[in-house]
Design a protein around this motif. Sequence first.
Motif, PDB file in Angstrom:
ATOM      1  N   LEU A 151       1.261  16.181  12.319  1.00  0.00           N
ATOM      2  CA  LEU A 151       1.451  14.733  12.272  1.00  0.00           C
ATOM      3  C   LEU A 151       0.289  14.053  11.543  1.00  0.00           C
ATOM      4  N   LEU A 152      -0.936  14.487  11.835  1.00  0.00           N
ATOM      5  CA  LEU A 152      -2.099  13.941  11.143  1.00  0.00           C
ATOM      6  C   LEU A 152      -2.061  14.284   9.658  1.00  0.00           C
ATOM      7  N   LEU A 153      -1.601  15.489   9.323  1.00  0.00           N
ATOM      8  CA  LEU A 153      -1.462  15.872   7.912  1.00  0.00           C
ATOM      9  C   LEU A 153      -0.479  14.953   7.212  1.00  0.00           C
ATOM     10  N   PHE A 154       0.646  14.686   7.842  1.00  0.00           N
ATOM     11  CA  PHE A 154       1.655  13.807   7.256  1.00  0.00           C
ATOM     12  C   PHE A 154       1.090  12.404   7.047  1.00  0.00           C
ATOM     13  N   CYS A 155       0.376  11.883   8.051  1.00  0.00           N
ATOM     14  CA  CYS A 155      -0.214  10.544   7.922  1.00  0.00           C
ATOM     15  C   CYS A 155      -1.269  10.515   6.809  1.00  0.00           C
ATOM     16  N   GLY A 156      -2.054  11.565   6.683  1.00  0.00           N
ATOM     17  CA  GLY A 156      -3.051  11.633   5.623  1.00  0.00           C
ATOM     18  C   GLY A 156      -2.424  11.658   4.244  1.00  0.00           C
ATOM     19  N   ILE A 157      -1.342  12.399   4.099  1.00  0.00           N
ATOM     20  CA  ILE A 157      -0.638  12.443   2.811  1.00  0.00           C
ATOM     21  C   ILE A 157      -0.048  11.084   2.488  1.00  0.00           C
ATOM     22  N   LYS A 158       0.481  10.396   3.499  1.00  0.00           N
ATOM     23  CA  LYS A 158       1.019   9.049   3.283  1.00  0.00           C
ATOM     24  C   LYS A 158      -0.087   8.088   2.829  1.00  0.00           C
ATOM     25  N   CYS A 159      -1.269   8.197   3.415  1.00  0.00           N
ATOM     26  CA  CYS A 159      -2.389   7.338   3.006  1.00  0.00           C
ATOM     27  C   CYS A 159      -2.792   7.618   1.558  1.00  0.00           C
ATOM     28  N   LEU A 160      -2.882   8.881   1.186  1.00  0.00           N
ATOM     29  CA  LEU A 160      -3.236   9.218  -0.187  1.00  0.00           C
ATOM     30  C   LEU A 160      -2.168   8.737  -1.159  1.00  0.00           C
ATOM     31  N   ASN A 161      -0.916   8.848  -0.761  1.00  0.00           N
ATOM     32  CA  ASN A 161       0.180   8.366  -1.598  1.00  0.00           C
ATOM     33  C   ASN A 161       0.102   6.850  -1.766  1.00  0.00           C
ATOM     34  N   LYS A 162      -0.217   6.133  -0.692  1.00  0.00           N
ATOM     35  CA  LYS A 162      -0.338   4.667  -0.757  1.00  0.00           C
ATOM     36  C   LYS A 162      -1.486   4.256  -1.673  1.00  0.00           C
ATOM     37  N   ALA A 163      -2.607   4.968  -1.606  1.00  0.00           N
ATOM     38  CA  ALA A 163      -3.733   4.668  -2.495  1.00  0.00           C
ATOM     39  C   ALA A 163      -3.339   4.889  -3.948  1.00  0.00           C
ATOM     40  N   TYR A 164      -2.577   5.942  -4.213  1.00  0.00           N
ATOM     41  CA  TYR A 164      -2.102   6.207  -5.569  1.00  0.00           C
ATOM     42  C   TYR A 164      -1.160   5.097  -6.040  1.00  0.00           C
ATOM     43  N   GLU A 165      -0.258   4.646  -5.159  1.00  0.00           N
ATOM     44  CA  GLU A 165       0.676   3.576  -5.527  1.00  0.00           C
ATOM     45  C   GLU A 165      -0.060   2.275  -5.833  1.00  0.00           C
ATOM     46  N   ILE A 166      -1.056   1.941  -5.020  1.00  0.00           N
ATOM     47  CA  ILE A 166      -1.834   0.725  -5.266  1.00  0.00           C
ATOM     48  C   ILE A 166      -2.550   0.820  -6.600  1.00  0.00           C
ATOM     49  N   ASN A 167      -3.147   1.970  -6.857  1.00  0.00           N
ATOM     50  CA  ASN A 167      -3.858   2.167  -8.118  1.00  0.00           C
ATOM     51  C   ASN A 167      -2.916   2.079  -9.310  1.00  0.00           C
ATOM     52  N   ALA A 168      -1.743   2.665  -9.209  1.00  0.00           N
ATOM     53  CA  ALA A 168      -0.770   2.610 -10.303  1.00  0.00           C
ATOM     54  C   ALA A 168      -0.295   1.172 -10.526  1.00  0.00           C
ATOM     55  N   GLU A 169      -0.084   0.434  -9.437  1.00  0.00           N
ATOM     56  CA  GLU A 169       0.347  -0.962  -9.543  1.00  0.00           C
ATOM     57  C   GLU A 169      -0.731  -1.816 -10.213  1.00  0.00           C
ATOM     58  N   LEU A 170      -1.977  -1.583  -9.841  1.00  0.00           N
ATOM     59  CA  LEU A 170      -3.071  -2.343 -10.457  1.00  0.00           C
ATOM     60  C   LEU A 170      -3.229  -1.998 -11.930  1.00  0.00           C
ATOM     61  N   ASP A 171      -3.058  -0.735 -12.281  1.00  0.00           N
ATOM     62  CA  ASP A 171      -3.124  -0.342 -13.693  1.00  0.00           C
ATOM     63  C   ASP A 171      -2.014  -0.996 -14.489  1.00  0.00           C
ATOM     64  N   LYS A 172      -0.818  -1.043 -13.889  1.00  0.00           N
ATOM     65  CA  LYS A 172       0.314  -1.662 -14.575  1.00  0.00           C
ATOM     66  C   LYS A 172       0.061  -3.157 -14.794  1.00  0.00           C
ATOM     67  N   GLU A 173      -0.449  -3.840 -13.784  1.00  0.00           N
ATOM     68  CA  GLU A 173      -0.757  -5.260 -13.910  1.00  0.00           C
ATOM     69  C   GLU A 173      -1.850  -5.506 -14.939  1.00  0.00           C
ATOM     70  N   GLU A 174      -2.839  -4.626 -14.966  1.00  0.00           N
ATOM     71  CA  GLU A 174      -3.927  -4.767 -15.922  1.00  0.00           C
ATOM     72  C   GLU A 174      -3.437  -4.590 -17.353  1.00  0.00           C
ATOM     73  N   ASN A 175      -2.539  -3.636 -17.552  1.00  0.00           N
ATOM     74  CA  ASN A 175      -1.991  -3.415 -18.893  1.00  0.00           C
ATOM     75  C   ASN A 175      -1.076  -4.565 -19.337  1.00  0.00           C
ATOM     76  N   CYS A 176      -0.371  -5.180 -18.398  1.00  0.00           N
ATOM     77  CA  CYS A 176       0.498  -6.309 -18.735  1.00  0.00           C
ATOM     78  C   CYS A 176      -0.328  -7.542 -19.103  1.00  0.00           C
ATOM     79  N   ASN A 177      -1.461  -7.725 -18.439  1.00  0.00           N
ATOM     80  CA  ASN A 177      -2.300  -8.889 -18.692  1.00  0.00           C
ATOM     81  C   ASN A 177      -3.157  -8.739 -19.940  1.00  0.00           C
ATOM     82  N   ALA A 178      -3.306  -7.533 -20.423  1.00  0.00           N
ATOM     83  CA  ALA A 178      -4.170  -7.306 -21.594  1.00  0.00           C
ATOM     84  C   ALA A 178      -3.495  -7.662 -22.884  1.00  0.00           C
TER      85      ALA A 178
END
Length: 81
Positions: A54-81
Amino acid sequence: MPDYKKVNEYRIEIIKSLGFWLISPTGLVVYMFLFDGTKLFQEMNAVKGTIALLLLFCGIKCLNKAYEINAELDKEENCNA
């Protein structure tokens, strides 16, 4: 207007750290299995194994969420440039 880029970078780092912290019990179980399998089966039971998974699953979900946030911020940065 405040600089939200730095705040989001800290948010990503905190979520990644939490993810790695949650994954560590599963890493300990794998370590125990590789180097001393008899001790693993003496001290582990179904409840502890389920909690580690269960802790492994939660940890993977956290890492996935960090990746999604980073990808979203990169996309926004590229759109604003």
